[in-house]
Each structure stands twice: as structure tokens, then as C-alpha cells.
Write a protein that holds these residues in place. Structure first.
Motif, PDB file in Angstrom:
ATOM      1  N   LYS A  62      15.175   2.807   0.099  1.00 25.53           N
ATOM      2  CA  LYS A  62      14.580   1.785   0.960  1.00 25.53           C
ATOM      3  C   LYS A  62      13.072   1.661   0.699  1.00 25.53           C
ATOM      4  CE  LYS A  62      18.003   1.798   4.667  1.00 25.53           C
ATOM      5  NZ  LYS A  62      18.300   2.127   6.084  1.00 25.53           N
ATOM      6  N   ALA A  63      12.430   2.757   0.329  1.00 28.40           N
ATOM      7  CA  ALA A  63      11.007   2.693  -0.037  1.00 28.40           C
ATOM      8  C   ALA A  63      10.835   1.848  -1.300  1.00 28.40           C
ATOM      9  CB  ALA A  63      10.447   4.096  -0.254  1.00 28.40           C
ATOM     10  N   GLN A  64      11.784   1.961  -2.227  1.00 25.22           N
ATOM     11  CA  GLN A  64      11.765   1.104  -3.417  1.00 25.22           C
ATOM     12  C   GLN A  64      11.976  -0.346  -3.012  1.00 25.22           C
ATOM     13  OE1 GLN A  64      11.066   1.734  -6.486  1.00 25.22           O
ATOM     14  NE2 GLN A  64      12.267   0.521  -7.912  1.00 25.22           N
ATOM     15  N   ALA A  65      12.893  -0.573  -2.086  1.00 24.91           N
ATOM     16  CA  ALA A  65      13.204  -1.930  -1.652  1.00 24.91           C
ATOM     17  C   ALA A  65      12.014  -2.593  -0.960  1.00 24.91           C
ATOM     18  CB  ALA A  65      14.414  -1.922  -0.723  1.00 24.91           C
ATOM     19  N   ILE A  66      11.256  -1.849  -0.155  1.00 28.87           N
ATOM     20  CA  ILE A  66      10.107  -2.460   0.526  1.00 28.87           C
ATOM     21  C   ILE A  66       9.018  -2.812  -0.489  1.00 28.87           C
ATOM     22  CG2 ILE A  66       8.948  -0.280   1.115  1.00 28.87           C
ATOM     23  CD1 ILE A  66       9.063  -3.470   3.265  1.00 28.87           C
TER      24      ILE A  66
ATOM     25  N   PRO B  25       0.843  -1.199   0.000  1.00 24.59           N
ATOM     26  CA  PRO B  25       0.000   0.000   0.000  1.00 24.59           C
ATOM     27  C   PRO B  25       0.878   1.248   0.000  1.00 24.59           C
ATOM     28  CG  PRO B  25      -0.897  -1.623   1.496  1.00 24.59           C
ATOM     29  CD  PRO B  25       0.433  -2.159   1.037  1.00 24.59           C
ATOM     30  N   ARG B  26       0.553   2.191  -0.852  1.00 25.41           N
ATOM     31  CA  ARG B  26       1.446   3.329  -1.070  1.00 25.41           C
ATOM     32  C   ARG B  26       1.676   4.149   0.195  1.00 25.41           C
ATOM     33  NH1 ARG B  26      -2.389   5.800  -5.640  1.00 25.41           N
ATOM     34  NH2 ARG B  26      -2.622   3.552  -5.945  1.00 25.41           N
ATOM     35  N   ARG B  27       0.719   4.131   1.115  1.00 25.61           N
ATOM     36  CA  ARG B  27       0.889   4.900   2.349  1.00 25.61           C
ATOM     37  C   ARG B  27       2.045   4.344   3.186  1.00 25.61           C
ATOM     38  NH1 ARG B  27      -3.600   1.764   2.593  1.00 25.61           N
ATOM     39  NH2 ARG B  27      -3.917   0.363   4.373  1.00 25.61           N
ATOM     40  N   TYR B  28       2.284   3.045   3.093  1.00 21.53           N
ATOM     41  CA  TYR B  28       3.373   2.448   3.866  1.00 21.53           C
ATOM     42  C   TYR B  28       4.723   2.712   3.205  1.00 21.53           C
ATOM     43  CZ  TYR B  28      -0.541   0.000   6.071  1.00 21.53           C
ATOM     44  OH  TYR B  28      -1.718  -0.310   6.721  1.00 21.53           O
ATOM     45  N   ALA B  29       4.754   2.722   1.877  1.00 23.21           N
ATOM     46  CA  ALA B  29       5.986   3.102   1.179  1.00 23.21           C
ATOM     47  C   ALA B  29       6.342   4.551   1.493  1.00 23.21           C
ATOM     48  CB  ALA B  29       5.817   2.908  -0.320  1.00 23.21           C
ATOM     49  N   SER B  30       5.310   5.393   1.610  1.00 17.89           N
ATOM     50  CA  SER B  30       5.531   6.803   1.956  1.00 17.89           C
ATOM     51  C   SER B  30       6.117   6.932   3.359  1.00 17.89           C
ATOM     52  CB  SER B  30       4.211   7.572   1.859  1.00 17.89           C
ATOM     53  OG  SER B  30       4.374   8.919   2.234  1.00 17.89           O
TER      54      SER B  30
ATOM     55  N   ASP C 145      15.902  -7.324   4.580  1.00 18.27           N
ATOM     56  CA  ASP C 145      17.271  -6.975   4.226  1.00 18.27           C
ATOM     57  C   ASP C 145      17.248  -6.035   3.030  1.00 18.27           C
ATOM     58  OD1 ASP C 145      18.403  -8.604   6.167  1.00 18.27           O
ATOM     59  OD2 ASP C 145      18.361 -10.360   4.851  1.00 18.27           O
ATOM     60  N   VAL C 146      18.100  -5.031   3.073  1.00 15.91           N
ATOM     61  CA  VAL C 146      18.258  -4.131   1.931  1.00 15.91           C
ATOM     62  C   VAL C 146      19.740  -4.030   1.616  1.00 15.91           C
ATOM     63  CG1 VAL C 146      17.886  -1.834   0.996  1.00 15.91           C
ATOM     64  CG2 VAL C 146      16.212  -2.801   2.567  1.00 15.91           C
ATOM     65  N   ASP C 147      20.109  -4.377   0.399  1.00 18.98           N
ATOM     66  CA  ASP C 147      21.497  -4.267  -0.038  1.00 18.98           C
ATOM     67  C   ASP C 147      21.615  -3.042  -0.940  1.00 18.98           C
ATOM     68  OD1 ASP C 147      24.038  -4.470  -1.014  1.00 18.98           O
ATOM     69  OD2 ASP C 147      23.887  -6.565  -1.652  1.00 18.98           O
ATOM     70  N   LEU C 148      22.047  -1.948  -0.346  1.00 21.54           N
ATOM     71  CA  LEU C 148      22.124  -0.694  -1.097  1.00 21.54           C
ATOM     72  C   LEU C 148      23.271  -0.684  -2.099  1.00 21.54           C
ATOM     73  CD1 LEU C 148      21.366   1.868   1.773  1.00 21.54           C
ATOM     74  CD2 LEU C 148      19.807   0.999   0.021  1.00 21.54           C
ATOM     75  N   THR C 149      24.099  -1.743  -2.113  1.00 20.60           N
ATOM     76  CA  THR C 149      25.191  -1.815  -3.083  1.00 20.60           C
ATOM     77  C   THR C 149      24.740  -2.476  -4.394  1.00 20.60           C
ATOM     78  OG1 THR C 149      26.019  -3.978  -2.339  1.00 20.60           O
ATOM     79  CG2 THR C 149      26.833  -2.018  -1.185  1.00 20.60           C
ATOM     80  N   LEU C 150      23.528  -3.063  -4.417  1.00 23.96           N
ATOM     81  CA  LEU C 150      23.029  -3.609  -5.677  1.00 23.96           C
ATOM     82  C   LEU C 150      22.989  -2.479  -6.703  1.00 23.96           C
ATOM     83  CD1 LEU C 150      20.079  -5.838  -4.407  1.00 23.96           C
ATOM     84  CD2 LEU C 150      22.207  -6.642  -5.463  1.00 23.96           C
ATOM     85  N   PRO C 151      23.429  -2.734  -7.945  1.00 23.18           N
ATOM     86  CA  PRO C 151      23.544  -1.650  -8.932  1.00 23.18           C
ATOM     87  C   PRO C 151      22.299  -0.789  -9.082  1.00 23.18           C
ATOM     88  CG  PRO C 151      24.607  -3.603  -9.748  1.00 23.18           C
ATOM     89  CD  PRO C 151      23.949  -4.009  -8.468  1.00 23.18           C
TER      90      PRO C 151
ATOM     91  N   THR D  51      13.123  17.373   4.059  1.00 20.28           N
ATOM     92  CA  THR D  51      14.043  16.707   3.147  1.00 20.28           C
ATOM     93  C   THR D  51      13.918  15.198   3.309  1.00 20.28           C
ATOM     94  OG1 THR D  51      15.602  18.554   3.256  1.00 20.28           O
ATOM     95  CG2 THR D  51      16.458  16.434   2.493  1.00 20.28           C
ATOM     96  N   ILE D  52      13.771  14.513   2.182  1.00 20.27           N
ATOM     97  CA  ILE D  52      13.714  13.053   2.176  1.00 20.27           C
ATOM     98  C   ILE D  52      15.054  12.554   1.653  1.00 20.27           C
ATOM     99  CG2 ILE D  52      12.547  11.025   1.250  1.00 20.27           C
ATOM    100  CD1 ILE D  52      10.041  12.708   0.948  1.00 20.27           C
ATOM    101  N   SER D  53      15.728  11.731   2.423  1.00 21.05           N
ATOM    102  CA  SER D  53      17.072  11.291   2.056  1.00 21.05           C
ATOM    103  C   SER D  53      17.045  10.290   0.913  1.00 21.05           C
ATOM    104  CB  SER D  53      17.766  10.667   3.273  1.00 21.05           C
ATOM    105  OG  SER D  53      17.185   9.410   3.586  1.00 21.05           O
ATOM    106  N   ALA D  54      18.154  10.249   0.186  1.00 20.89           N
ATOM    107  CA  ALA D  54      18.287   9.282  -0.905  1.00 20.89           C
ATOM    108  C   ALA D  54      18.212   7.859  -0.366  1.00 20.89           C
ATOM    109  CB  ALA D  54      19.608   9.507  -1.637  1.00 20.89           C
ATOM    110  N   GLU D  55      18.756   7.642   0.825  1.00 24.53           N
ATOM    111  CA  GLU D  55      18.732   6.299   1.412  1.00 24.53           C
ATOM    112  C   GLU D  55      17.305   5.843   1.690  1.00 24.53           C
ATOM    113  OE1 GLU D  55      20.322   3.939   5.391  1.00 24.53           O
ATOM    114  OE2 GLU D  55      21.455   5.658   4.604  1.00 24.53           O
ATOM    115  N   ASN D  56      16.484   6.726   2.223  1.00 27.23           N
ATOM    116  CA  ASN D  56      15.098   6.349   2.519  1.00 27.23           C
ATOM    117  C   ASN D  56      14.268   6.174   1.246  1.00 27.23           C
ATOM    118  OD1 ASN D  56      15.480   6.174   5.241  1.00 27.23           O
ATOM    119  ND2 ASN D  56      14.615   8.182   5.721  1.00 27.23           N
ATOM    120  N   ILE D  57      14.551   6.997   0.231  1.00 24.18           N
ATOM    121  CA  ILE D  57      13.859   6.829  -1.054  1.00 24.18           C
ATOM    122  C   ILE D  57      14.170   5.442  -1.618  1.00 24.18           C
ATOM    123  CG2 ILE D  57      13.782   7.600  -3.460  1.00 24.18           C
ATOM    124  CD1 ILE D  57      14.267  10.457  -2.415  1.00 24.18           C
TER     125      ILE D  57
END
Length: 290
Positions: A203-207, A140-145, A172-178, A195-201
Motif C-alpha cells: 500500500k505504501a507503493q500504491a500511495i 514525501p517519503r515520511r508519508y509513505a513511511s 483505491d488499491v487493487d492488491l490483485t494487480l500483478p 513487523t511491517i506487513s506485506a500488505e502495508n508495504i
């Protein structure tokens, strides 16, 4: 004079290519491949990912053709699912498939995308007509947000009932994946004064990827083929959803399709080589659906 005119006509004929294909199909090494061979290989897979360009009509037409032809081969051993539906809408989708509610009720109560009518309704209707399961897989998009603003740890605040709609925590999130590393390079963003950090953006993709993988696995049955429709970036280079599936079940036979655009589809961009099991090259000037 008449010989000169004929010569001009012949020259004009050869100035234009006779064929204007809407797409060309390649294997992962950019070798041309026949559609029939692709369908045969997809039919042997456990999970198939059709990676689309969301606004490309050729992608949506091909998705329907692939669905029909896989059904010819698999019949009731075919399961459909899509990024375009969120997990908390599964009840509504199932009620439509079972003929309990109308198409209008589905569109009103589910969070359907703006191009649902033209691009995804034909797939859902095919599932209904042929008594196939159609699985809502996306978080659900609210949780990705929530993740984009507060990180994955913010999901811990959800109720146990809410957590049923996402991948089991922790993930698990592997931020080194290309793919994720490329997202990180894009940097953060500003939204509503914060400000929304690049890391959290990322991780939202990863979830999203982890949740889609989780719901695909929950609904896949050995001996059946699960055909999943998603944006190509969720399965390209066998990362994203595929990475999470392989972590949980390395034995799965997964086949992917990537849709790319090219000015000359006889010579696709070399950067897309190896990005999927099959690559659909579509003219870059193809009409967009939105």
C-alpha cells in the motif's frame, strides 16, 4: 607457415563481435525499432513514462537524449516531471527554474538523490535553460513511511495542509494487480523491533503511484506532452502510475519505456515482452553509477 599464421589471424578476428552496442531498442513485441520512430510516437503522446534502472548510466544518458529530441519536436509544449523529487519540494525546484536560487541551494534544501549531480541535474538544468516546467511528483517519503507502518488509514491524521502533498484520499488499491501481487508474495519485514506487513508495504507503493499520477494530471495540459522519469517498476506492464491515470482519465494516450538488462541484448528475457510500449535492452555488465 605464413598461410597458417594468416589463418589464425582471421580466426581471431571472427572470434570477436565487431559491434558492441550499449543498448538495443525494441517495440513491445521485441521487434527492433529505430530511435527516430520511438521519438515520433512519444511526441504524439499525452504522457510518456521513461522507466529507468536507477543506477544505470545508459538509462540516464538516454533520458537526456529523449528529452532533447522531444523538445525539438514539442518546444514549449513539453512538461517534465520525476519520481526523484517529492511534492513538498516543488517550491524549491520552481525557484531554481526561475533563477531565484542557486544550484547549490536547490541541492541543499531539496531532498535530492545521491546520484542527482550525475543523473538528474542535467535534466533539471535543461528545463531551466529552456524555460520548461519540472514537476516534483512523488509523495514525501515520511508519508509513505506512515503507510508502511500503519496502513492508508494512518494518513487521515495528517493536516489538510499536509494532504495537499499526496493523492486525494481515500485512494483505491487493487492488491490483485500483478505488480502489487508480486510485492505481496515477498512478505513483510522487521524494522526497529516491529513487523511491517506485506500488505502495508504494498500500500505504501500504491500511495506513491497514486500521488505521482495525481500530480502528473494536475500539471498536464491538453495538447502538451508530459515526460515523466521513474523507476521502471512504477510503470511496467501499464500498471502502477499508469493504472491510476487511466482510472481518472481513460482517454489519455500513454506511451511507456522499460529499461531491462540482458546478458545478450539481441535476445532479451521473454518475461519482459509486452512490459512497455518500447523496451531498452542494456548489457547486464554495463557499469553502474552507484
Amino acid at each position: 607457415m605464413w598461410k597458417f599464421s594468416i589463418a589464425l589471424m582471421v580466426a581471431a578476428l571472427f572470434a570477436f563481435k565487431a559491434d558492441k552496442p550499449a543498448y538495443l531498442l525494441y517495440d513491445s513485441h521485441f521487434k527492433p525499432v529505430k530511435y527516430e520512430r520511438m521519438i515520433n510516437e512519444l511526441s504524439e503522446a499525452d504522457i510518456v513514462f521513461f522507466g529507468e534502472q536507477h543506477n544505470n548510466p545508459i538509462c540516464h544518458w538516454l533520458e537526456l537524449q529523449v528529452t532533447k529530441d522531444l523538445y525539438t519536436n514539442k518546444k514549449e509544449k513539453l512538461i517534465l516531471g520525476a519520481e526523484m523529487f517529492e511534492t513538498d519540494n516543488q517550491t524549491v525546484i520552481s525557484e531554481y527554474l526561475d533563477g531565484i536560487i542557486t544550484a547549490k541551494q536547490l541541492e541543499t534544501e531539496a531532498k535530492v538523490w545521491q546520484n542527482y549531480q550525475t543523473d538528474y541535474k542535467p535534466l533539471v538544468d535543461f528545463a531551466q535553460k529552456n524555460h520548461l516546467n519540472f514537476i516534483a511528483t512523488n509523495i514525501p517519503r515520511r508519508y509513505a513511511s506512515i503507510v508502511s507502518k500503519g496502513g492508508l488509514e494512518a494518513l487521515a491524521k495528517l493536516s489538510e495542509e499536509a494532504k495537499k502533498n499526496i493523492a486525494p484520499l481515500p485512494i483505491d488499491v487493487d492488491l490483485t494487480l500483478p505488480g502489487y501481487a508480486e510485492m505481496m508474495k515477498m512478505g513483510g519485514m522487521h524494522s526497529a523491533g516491529s513487523t511491517i506487513s506485506a500488505e502495508n508495504i504494498t500500500k505504501a507503493q500504491a500511495i506513491k503511484d497514486a500521488t505521482m499520477a495525481s500530480f502528473i494530471l494536475k500539471n498536464w495540459v491538453s495538447g502538451k506532452t508530459f515526460l515523466h522519469y521513474n523507476g521502471s517498476y512504477h510503470s511496467n506492464n501499464f500498471e502502477g502510475i499508469v493504472w491510476y491515470l487511466k482510472k481518472q482519465n481513460p482517454a489519455l494516450k500513454i506511451v511507456t519505456i522499460n529499461s531491462v538488462e540482458a546478458d545478450d541484448i539481441t535476445q532479451p528475457n521473454t518475461k519482459d515482452k509486452g512490459s512497455a510500449s518500447f523496451i531498452v535492452a542494456i548489457p547486464s555488465d554495463m557499469t553502474k553509477s552507484y
